[in-house]
Design a protein around this motif. Structure first.
Motif, PDB file in Angstrom:
ATOM      1  N   ASN A  48       0.852  -1.191   0.000  1.00  0.00           N
ATOM      2  CA  ASN A  48       0.000   0.000   0.000  1.00  0.00           C
ATOM      3  C   ASN A  48       0.890   1.243   0.000  1.00  0.00           C
ATOM      4  OD1 ASN A  48      -1.777   2.086   0.426  1.00  0.00           O
ATOM      5  ND2 ASN A  48      -3.005   0.975   1.937  1.00  0.00           N
ATOM      6  N   PRO A  49       0.874   2.027  -1.091  1.00  0.00           N
ATOM      7  CA  PRO A  49       1.772   3.185  -1.179  1.00  0.00           C
ATOM      8  C   PRO A  49       1.382   4.333  -0.249  1.00  0.00           C
ATOM      9  CG  PRO A  49       0.318   3.099  -3.074  1.00  0.00           C
ATOM     10  CD  PRO A  49       0.047   1.860  -2.298  1.00  0.00           C
ATOM     11  N   ASP A  50       0.235   4.219   0.432  1.00  0.00           N
ATOM     12  CA  ASP A  50      -0.202   5.287   1.343  1.00  0.00           C
ATOM     13  C   ASP A  50       0.340   5.100   2.755  1.00  0.00           C
ATOM     14  OD1 ASP A  50      -1.682   6.205  -0.774  1.00  0.00           O
ATOM     15  OD2 ASP A  50      -3.560   5.314  -0.086  1.00  0.00           O
ATOM     16  N   PHE A  51       1.068   4.026   2.999  1.00  0.00           N
ATOM     17  CA  PHE A  51       1.503   3.722   4.365  1.00  0.00           C
ATOM     18  C   PHE A  51       3.014   3.774   4.543  1.00  0.00           C
ATOM     19  CE2 PHE A  51      -2.414   0.868   5.153  1.00  0.00           C
ATOM     20  CZ  PHE A  51      -3.056   1.869   5.855  1.00  0.00           C
ATOM     21  N   LEU A  52       3.414   4.130   5.755  1.00  0.00           N
ATOM     22  CA  LEU A  52       4.774   3.846   6.224  1.00  0.00           C
ATOM     23  C   LEU A  52       4.660   2.559   7.030  1.00  0.00           C
ATOM     24  CD1 LEU A  52       5.942   7.310   7.592  1.00  0.00           C
ATOM     25  CD2 LEU A  52       6.820   6.157   5.553  1.00  0.00           C
ATOM     26  N   TYR A  53       5.641   1.694   6.898  1.00  0.00           N
ATOM     27  CA  TYR A  53       5.588   0.414   7.603  1.00  0.00           C
ATOM     28  C   TYR A  53       6.759   0.266   8.566  1.00  0.00           C
ATOM     29  CZ  TYR A  53       2.282  -1.245   4.006  1.00  0.00           C
ATOM     30  OH  TYR A  53       1.197  -1.408   3.177  1.00  0.00           O
ATOM     31  N   VAL A  54       6.509  -0.467   9.628  1.00  0.00           N
ATOM     32  CA  VAL A  54       7.589  -1.003  10.450  1.00  0.00           C
ATOM     33  C   VAL A  54       7.379  -2.518  10.404  1.00  0.00           C
ATOM     34  CG1 VAL A  54       8.710  -1.074  12.706  1.00  0.00           C
ATOM     35  CG2 VAL A  54       7.428   0.977  12.007  1.00  0.00           C
ATOM     36  N   VAL A  55       8.398  -3.243   9.974  1.00  0.00           N
ATOM     37  CA  VAL A  55       8.264  -4.702   9.854  1.00  0.00           C
ATOM     38  C   VAL A  55       9.376  -5.359  10.663  1.00  0.00           C
ATOM     39  CG1 VAL A  55       8.139  -6.638   8.252  1.00  0.00           C
ATOM     40  CG2 VAL A  55       7.378  -4.388   7.517  1.00  0.00           C
ATOM     41  N   CYS A  56       9.008  -6.391  11.394  1.00  0.00           N
ATOM     42  CA  CYS A  56      10.012  -7.092  12.187  1.00  0.00           C
ATOM     43  C   CYS A  56       9.667  -8.584  12.237  1.00  0.00           C
ATOM     44  CB  CYS A  56      10.056  -6.507  13.607  1.00  0.00           C
ATOM     45  SG  CYS A  56      11.235  -7.333  14.674  1.00  0.00           S
ATOM     46  N   GLY A  57      10.556  -9.401  11.694  1.00  0.00           N
ATOM     47  CA  GLY A  57      10.399 -10.842  11.864  1.00  0.00           C
ATOM     48  C   GLY A  57      10.838 -11.187  13.277  1.00  0.00           C
ATOM     49  N   TYR A  58       9.997 -11.899  14.028  1.00  0.00           N
ATOM     50  CA  TYR A  58      10.380 -12.178  15.419  1.00  0.00           C
ATOM     51  C   TYR A  58      10.657 -13.660  15.645  1.00  0.00           C
ATOM     52  CZ  TYR A  58       5.457 -13.532  16.290  1.00  0.00           C
ATOM     53  OH  TYR A  58       4.229 -14.114  16.255  1.00  0.00           O
ATOM     54  N   ASN A  59      11.453 -13.900  16.685  1.00  0.00           N
ATOM     55  CA  ASN A  59      11.797 -15.260  17.093  1.00  0.00           C
ATOM     56  C   ASN A  59      11.745 -15.289  18.616  1.00  0.00           C
ATOM     57  OD1 ASN A  59      12.887 -17.704  17.677  1.00  0.00           O
ATOM     58  ND2 ASN A  59      14.773 -17.411  16.525  1.00  0.00           N
TER      59      ASN A  59
ATOM     60  N   CYS B  10      -0.047  -8.689  27.642  1.00  0.00           N
ATOM     61  CA  CYS B  10       0.720  -9.849  27.181  1.00  0.00           C
ATOM     62  C   CYS B  10      -0.012 -10.550  26.033  1.00  0.00           C
ATOM     63  CB  CYS B  10       0.914 -10.805  28.354  1.00  0.00           C
ATOM     64  SG  CYS B  10       1.812 -12.287  27.909  1.00  0.00           S
ATOM     65  N   ILE B  11       0.713 -10.830  24.969  1.00  0.00           N
ATOM     66  CA  ILE B  11       0.149 -11.526  23.805  1.00  0.00           C
ATOM     67  C   ILE B  11       0.904 -12.844  23.625  1.00  0.00           C
ATOM     68  CG2 ILE B  11      -0.396 -11.362  21.333  1.00  0.00           C
ATOM     69  CD1 ILE B  11      -1.498  -9.021  22.984  1.00  0.00           C
ATOM     70  N   THR B  12       0.164 -13.921  23.467  1.00  0.00           N
ATOM     71  CA  THR B  12       0.803 -15.212  23.214  1.00  0.00           C
ATOM     72  C   THR B  12       0.820 -15.498  21.714  1.00  0.00           C
ATOM     73  OG1 THR B  12       0.061 -16.078  25.330  1.00  0.00           O
ATOM     74  CG2 THR B  12       0.689 -17.692  23.672  1.00  0.00           C
ATOM     75  N   SER B  13       2.017 -15.696  21.183  1.00  0.00           N
ATOM     76  CA  SER B  13       2.145 -16.034  19.757  1.00  0.00           C
ATOM     77  C   SER B  13       1.863 -17.529  19.571  1.00  0.00           C
ATOM     78  CB  SER B  13       3.565 -15.706  19.276  1.00  0.00           C
ATOM     79  OG  SER B  13       3.756 -16.209  17.975  1.00  0.00           O
ATOM     80  N   PRO B  14       1.083 -17.893  18.556  1.00  0.00           N
ATOM     81  CA  PRO B  14       0.814 -19.327  18.336  1.00  0.00           C
ATOM     82  C   PRO B  14       2.020 -20.088  17.797  1.00  0.00           C
ATOM     83  CG  PRO B  14      -0.306 -17.982  16.695  1.00  0.00           C
ATOM     84  CD  PRO B  14       0.343 -17.031  17.631  1.00  0.00           C
ATOM     85  N   THR B  15       3.042 -19.373  17.304  1.00  0.00           N
ATOM     86  CA  THR B  15       4.261 -20.018  16.797  1.00  0.00           C
ATOM     87  C   THR B  15       5.470 -19.271  17.349  1.00  0.00           C
ATOM     88  OG1 THR B  15       4.097 -18.605  14.832  1.00  0.00           O
ATOM     89  CG2 THR B  15       3.264 -20.840  14.606  1.00  0.00           C
ATOM     90  N   TYR B  16       6.611 -19.958  17.409  1.00  0.00           N
ATOM     91  CA  TYR B  16       7.815 -19.293  17.910  1.00  0.00           C
ATOM     92  C   TYR B  16       8.219 -18.126  17.020  1.00  0.00           C
ATOM     93  CZ  TYR B  16       9.102 -22.478  21.690  1.00  0.00           C
ATOM     94  OH  TYR B  16       9.140 -23.163  22.867  1.00  0.00           O
ATOM     95  N   MET B  17       8.040 -18.321  15.715  1.00  0.00           N
ATOM     96  CA  MET B  17       8.454 -17.265  14.784  1.00  0.00           C
ATOM     97  C   MET B  17       7.247 -16.664  14.073  1.00  0.00           C
ATOM     98  SD  MET B  17      11.836 -19.145  13.338  1.00  0.00           S
ATOM     99  CE  MET B  17      12.587 -17.822  12.450  1.00  0.00           C
ATOM    100  N   GLY B  18       7.358 -15.399  13.741  1.00  0.00           N
ATOM    101  CA  GLY B  18       6.264 -14.720  13.055  1.00  0.00           C
ATOM    102  C   GLY B  18       6.720 -13.343  12.619  1.00  0.00           C
ATOM    103  N   VAL B  19       5.764 -12.495  12.331  1.00  0.00           N
ATOM    104  CA  VAL B  19       6.079 -11.146  11.852  1.00  0.00           C
ATOM    105  C   VAL B  19       5.218 -10.121  12.571  1.00  0.00           C
ATOM    106  CG1 VAL B  19       5.942  -9.605   9.841  1.00  0.00           C
ATOM    107  CG2 VAL B  19       6.878 -11.889   9.573  1.00  0.00           C
TER     108      VAL B  19
END
Lengths: 173, 191
Positions: free
Chosen positions: A62-73, A136-145
């Protein structure tokens, strides 16, 4: 005849198994492909500039947005994610599991204080190390975004919104 | 059964199953859509995560889509007459503001990426589209530059349009098949 029937049964069973295997693993493969293409380090946020035709990591940008992206582990424990949302422009914080499912989202209207602070863990939130008692948020997987979207409502607000974009941080606890 | 026949049967099964799966993931037709409104089609994303085929399709064609509580996505691949959108033609999008906190119309190439153009303009939204005196808007899609509300689809090949509606009103959610969405009309053919 019996031999042909046996071959047909094996063919059908293998075809059905392959079909469901491809359907099942495709999201994870796509996610791994994006991570490889982005060449980003896990647990380190990437702050995008204004999106252009040169951005070809993820479809339908989407060209209307600034993004912050982080792959997490989360293998090494929970992460603390903080940031500030803009006063008026749309902003959202979203989390995707390893199979690309958007399992959590919070937008600026749901964050009236504009300060954003969460603890992201793979463990049960009741047992997670959370000395600051953060949401607190529980991630369903160890890795995600993790992804933050900030709407550029007016071009003249771009620099201010970029400063807001940079307030989003990811820290190991 | 002889070993080489078994091997051939297994390989044929793998190829067949894999091929059908890839086809099903990549090519979904309007018939698969749960939202159909003129040229615009969409899918109920509530089941992403539980419906495995839908999850795979979204991962391939709309990775990192948000859940429908936040945004409604609609895609157009055809004009109002049901013909594929192609850069060899000029089109006019006629619409009225959509009932959402933020909405936009973005043009993508057939691989779902933005199309290079001299203005670096890829979309129009409620803030930057120029409105007519009656509050409607007209967006021109053409390979040649227009004075206002111009989107380039390049010079050749198929293209798609995407509508995003962030925080749409309840009436929009409840009537996605009926609300007034922009009409895409072919106005000129370069062929």
């Amino acid at each position: 005849m019996n031999r042909y029937f046996k071959a047909l049964i094996i063919f059908i069973a293998v075809a059905i198994g392959s079909y469901f295997l491809v359907i099942f693993i495709t999201p994870s493969v796509v996610m791994l492909g994006v991570k490889a293409k982005a060449k980003s380090t896990l647990n380190v946020p990437v702050y995008s500039d204004v999106v252009t035709h040169k951005d070809r990591h993820v479809v339908l940008p989407n060209p209307d947005f600034l993004y912050v992206v982080c792959g997490y582990n989360l293998w090494d424990g929970p992460l603390k994610i903080t940031g500030t949302m803009p006063d008026s422009s749309y902003c959202s914080f979203s989390l995707y599991s390893g199979n690309t499912h958007n399992y959590y989202i919070k937008n600026d209207r749901e964050t009236p204080e504009k300060k954003f602070e969460i603890l992201l863990t793979y463990d049960d939130c009741l047992t997670a190390n959370n000395p600051q008692q953060l949401e607190c948020i529980t991630s369903p997987t160890y890795m995600g975004v993790m992804m933050v979207r900030i709407l550029i409502d007016k071009p003249e607000n771009l620099e201010k919104l970029k400063e807001i974009q940079r307030t989003f941080k990811v820290e190991k606890l | 059964m002889k070993k080489y026949i078994l091997f051939i049967v297994i390989v044929a099964g793998v190829l067949c199953g894999t091929g059908i799966a890839i086809y099903n993931i990549k090519y979904w037709s309007a018939g698969d859509a749960t939202i159909v409104n003129g040229s615009w089609v969409g899918k109920n994303l509530n089941k992403v995560g539980t419906d495995r085929l839908l999850t795979a399709r979204i991962a391939v064609s709309a990775l990192f889509a948000l859940n429908p509580k936040e945004v409604v996505y609609l895609i157009a691949k055809d004009d109002k007459d049901g013909n594929e959108l192609t850069a060899e033609n000029d089109y006019l999008i006629k619409g009225i503001p959509l009932d959402a906190r933020y909405w936009s119309i973005t043009l993508y190439d057939e691989n779902y990426f933005l199309v290079p153009n001299t203005e670096n303009r890829y979309s129009y939204n409620l803030y930057n589209v120029s409105y007519e005196s009656d509050s409607s808007y007209l967006i021109h899609i053409s390979s040649t530059r227009k004075n206002k509300n111009w989107l380039s689809a390049g010079n050749k090949g198929k293209f798609y349009l995407a509508i995003r509606m962030y925080h749409p009103e309840k009436s929009v959610y409840n009537h996605l098949n009926k609300i007034q969405l922009p009409v895409i009309e072919k106005v000129y053919s370069h062929e």
